[in-house]
Design an enzyme around this catalytic site. Structure first.
Site, short mmCIF file in Angstrom:
data_model
loop_
_atom_site.label_atom_id
_atom_site.label_comp_id
_atom_site.label_asym_id
_atom_site.label_seq_id
_atom_site.Cartn_x
_atom_site.Cartn_y
_atom_site.Cartn_z
N ASP A 49 16.60 -25.20 10.24
CA ASP A 49 16.67 -26.16 9.13
C ASP A 49 17.30 -27.48 9.56
OD1 ASP A 49 15.51 -24.30 7.49
OD2 ASP A 49 17.38 -23.64 6.56
N LYS A 133 -11.95 -5.38 10.60
CA LYS A 133 -12.59 -6.15 9.52
C LYS A 133 -11.52 -6.40 8.45
CE LYS A 133 -16.59 -6.31 6.42
NZ LYS A 133 -15.85 -6.71 5.22
N GLU A 193 -9.45 -15.32 9.26
CA GLU A 193 -9.21 -14.73 7.94
C GLU A 193 -7.81 -15.04 7.46
OE1 GLU A 193 -11.43 -11.80 5.36
OE2 GLU A 193 -11.94 -12.96 7.15
N LYS A 334 -17.85 -0.07 7.84
CA LYS A 334 -16.82 0.05 6.82
C LYS A 334 -16.29 1.48 6.72
CE LYS A 334 -16.87 -2.59 3.24
NZ LYS A 334 -17.15 -3.24 1.95
N CYS A 466 15.88 10.77 -17.44
CA CYS A 466 16.45 11.94 -18.11
C CYS A 466 17.93 11.98 -17.81
CB CYS A 466 15.76 13.21 -17.59
SG CYS A 466 16.64 14.72 -18.00
N CYS A 472 18.78 19.59 -15.50
CA CYS A 472 17.32 19.46 -15.61
C CYS A 472 16.61 20.14 -14.43
CB CYS A 472 16.93 17.98 -15.66
SG CYS A 472 15.16 17.71 -15.85
#
Length: 715
Positions: A49, A133, A193, A334, A466, A472
């Site tokens: 920075d 892909k 991409e 694919k 709960c 439980c």
């Protein structure tokens, strides 16, 4: 805002400023490449920075020195009125897709290529470049003499849209290519991409939830939507990434003879190229690549929907040419779809091991991600409302490998069902304006469907839980494992497999039942010999004598950690006083706030929880020979009194618990986060973000030897 005294200094002359600006740009480009592309930062954020601000100051003082490839041009930009059309010099064509889910797609492609090249059956195997892909948005980057001058979407293949300002905000895309060779190329169009990593996507959605804003359906749609934002500042806030995989227009560069060598060259220019690629020989090599990537697909940090095979030789590519505007030399193979559309039949409630209540969608069975799915998580009622999902809706279901299937959105009602399915790629989890976001046919229960205990939700929280805790049945295994933990009752030998047998066989239904186990009963368990049974029995007997703080922590009360348990034990002195305490009395305890007070009070308000504690104490199963009713006076020197330390990384000889015990014995406090109030950060190997935070705040950092010195000598 930077104060005048801390503002970066600016060189006195334009000549000195030009030299310094060039140095700063070079350093910033270098460190951005290390950070974004190589994932190997060599400079703390604060130092980066400072360099960035110094360059900003020079460019503000000498506007003529501002260059298109300056790192400062990544940030912000004017809001666009619309996107300008860009005509692709070299069309961005699609490639043929094989939709089968087996390896036959690779074999069929290889056979087709060999046939087109008229190769004899005995001819050598063809060499292919095998790649992933990616599930993102195709982009064309135009570099002129190494400087990024334009970025455009694929569009219809012939004409795309100018998204240069938006693409400049993506840290992985270099504004200037590396090296003199790249600078000498008149035009280099790089195809690739833009995508979003899964962890970045989850973090983005978490920020959206915290801000009570709409969540996004999937990384692909989010990345594509980000690139087409008219405000570059909004794009900068979405964490996008990039992989290069091809070329468009090229002028002034002798392209390498193979596709794989071309990718190596692009990587040398500073462009990110996916490491998961290979040169494969013949159909056998392609099948092997397809299988290996399929096995690791779910472990990848980003989404893919298949693999791509390309003939590696550019000369063979030229000979093969194109058909119907598709290259004969490439194909996409694919994998099974990870998203499908189906009907939501009903919504049930699942109680997890920690007591969290999760809405679970019961679906019309659908084949997705390689298996048939009939259940999917809805996370919580607020997420359900955001997605506008109701019983009877057509919903988008996503499954990736072993990941629990989830509903990511719904298909808005349209005239034809097939139109809805066709729109799946662009569907988002939003409701029509006229549709109430609250779900009229579903409500979270007020009582746990498993044990009948009260269901609670913390103020401002999103999860329903709960309050049955140790009572439980759904939480029984987790409760026993936590109870037996080393920092709780320290019952050595009571691990997952033993607990599974005890609970699944109905042998232990509550905590008192644990202490009624005899050696003979334990020896009947699978893989539990007489000696192991005796050792576990002895560990149970040893755990009976403990402290109130350990016992309280062992009960697993939400938000009650070791430190809070100690504070509660010291304040109340005995369990009877604690169990009878009101929320107001609990708030009198050191460091206990409203959330903890409500949690403790709700736990002991349940009669069955009180009964379990009373049974354990009344029948002498648990005793506290060492009273903690009042804080004991320090028995030794307190060199760290009033100091707060943070542990990060792995120390050479001390475990995390051992280091914590030493610090607390010396009067210090161990915190889990770094702040300005932190006195020291103790850092070992593989220290993470806490170490970075300490450097940013200027907190003192010591290693294990430094900690030992503090314990021995600090005044």
């Amino acid at each position: 805002m930077t104060s005048a005294s801390s503002a970066p200094s600016v060189p006195a002359t334009a000549e000195l400023a030009a030299t310094r600006a060039a140095e700063l740009r070079e350093q910033l480009h270098h460190h951005a490449h290390l950070y974004y592309v190589l994932d190997a930062p060599a400079l703390p954020d604060a130092e980066y920075d400072k360099l960035f601000q110094a360059l900003q100051a020079i460019e503000a003082a000498y506007p003529a020195l501002l260059t298109p490839d300056s790192p400062t041009q990544r940030v912000g930009g004017q809001v666009l009125d619309g996107f300008v059309p860009v005509r692709h010099t070299v069309p961005m064509l699609s490639i043929r897709t094989e939709t089968d889910t087996e390896a036959t797609g690779a074999e069929a492609f290889d056979a087709r290529v060999r046939r087109e090249l008229d190769l004899a059956p005995t001819a050598a195997p063809i060499e292919y470049a095998a790649e992933l892909k990616f599930d993102g948005l195709a982009i064309n980057l135009r570099y002129e003499h190494g400087v990024l001058t334009q970025a455009a979407t694929r569009g219809n293949g012939e004409t795309g849209e100018d998204v240069t300002q938006n693409v400049r905000t993506i840290g992985q895309i270099p504004l200037r290519l590396h090296g003199e060779a790249a600078a000498g190329i008149a035009v280099l169009e790089v195809r690739g991409e833009v995508y979003m990593r899964r962890d970045d996507f989850e973090a983005l959605n978490e920020r959206q939830r915290e801000a009570n804003e709409k969540t996004f359906v999937n990384p692909r749609n989010t990345a594509a939507g980000a690139i087409r934002q008219l405000d570059p500042e909004l794009v900068r806030q979405r964490p996008l990434s990039f992989f290069a995989y091809g070329l468009g227009d090229v002028q002034g560069w002798e392209i390498p003879a193979t596709h794989s060598a071309m990718l190596d060259a692009l990587q040398g220019f500073g462009l990110p190229v996916c490491a998961d690629r290979a040169v494969a020989l013949g159909a056998e090599g392609l099948v092997k690549f397809h299988r290996e990537i399929g096995e690791k697909r779910d472990a990848l940090p980003f989404d893919i929907d298949g693999v791509v095979y390309k003939v590696n030789s550019r000369e063979l590519q030229r000979r093969l040419g194109f058909v119907s505007r598709e290259p004969r030399w490439a194909v996409a193979h694919k994998y099974p779809a990870q998203e499908q559309v189906t009907r939501l039949d009903r919504i049930d409630i699942q109680v997890g091991r920690t007591g969290k209540l999760t809405p679970v969608a019961k679906l019309e069975p659908v084949f997705v991600g390689g298996t048939t799915v009939s259940n999917a998580t809805l996370h919580n009622v607020f997420e359900l409302r955001r997605k506008g999902v109701r019983v009877g809706d057509q919903v988008i279901v996503r499954r990736a490998g072993d990941v629990i299937p989830e509903i990511v959105g719904r298909i808005a009602r349209v005239a034809k069902a097939d139109e809805a399915a066709a729109d799946l790629a662009g569907a988002e989890s939003v409701a029509e304006p006229s549709r109430n976001p609250y779900v009229p046919n579903f409500h979270m229960p007020k009582a746990c469907p498993i044990c009948g205990s009260e269901v609670v939700r913390e103020k401002g929280g999103i999860d329903h839980r709960c309050s049955g805790g140790i009572f439980c049945p759904a939480q029984r295994k987790q409760a026993l494992l936590h109870f037996a933990g080393r920092r709780a009752m320290d019952i050595e030998g009571l691990g997952d497999k033993i607990v599974d047998q005890l609970v699944d066989g109905g042998i232990v239904t509550n905590l008192p039942g644990l202490y009624k186990l005899g050696v003979a009963k334990l020896a009947e368990l699978e893989r539990m010999g007489e000696k192991s049974a005796q050792n576990l029995f002895d560990a149970l007997q040893k755990s009976k004598s403990t402290t109130m703080a350990r016992f309280l922590f062992a009960l697993g009360i939400r938000h009650v950690g070791e430190t809070t348990a100690k504070d509660l034990a010291k304040h109340f002195g005995n369990m009877d006083a604690l169990m009878a305490a009101t929320e107001e009395q609990l708030l009198e305890v050191k460091d206990v706030g409203p959330v903890v007070a409500r949690s403790v009070h709700a736990f002991f308000k349940e009669e069955h929880n009180k009964t379990v504690v009373e049974l354990l104490l009344a029948q002498d199963m648990i005793s506290f020979p060492q009273s903690e009713g009042a804080a004991a006076a320090p028995t030794g020197p307190q060199p760290l009194a009033g100091k707060t330390l943070v542990l990060t990384g792995t120390l050479p000889t001390l475990s995390r618990d051992e280091a914590k015990a030493l610090i607390e014995a010396a009067g210090g406090k161990v915190s889990g986060s770094v702040s300005k109030k932190t006195s020291f950060v103790v850092a070992g190997e593989e220290a993470g973000s806490k170490l970075d935070k300490a450097r940013e705040l200027g907190v003192a950092i010591v290693d294990e030897a430094g900690l030992q010195a503090l314990l021995a000598a600090l005044e």
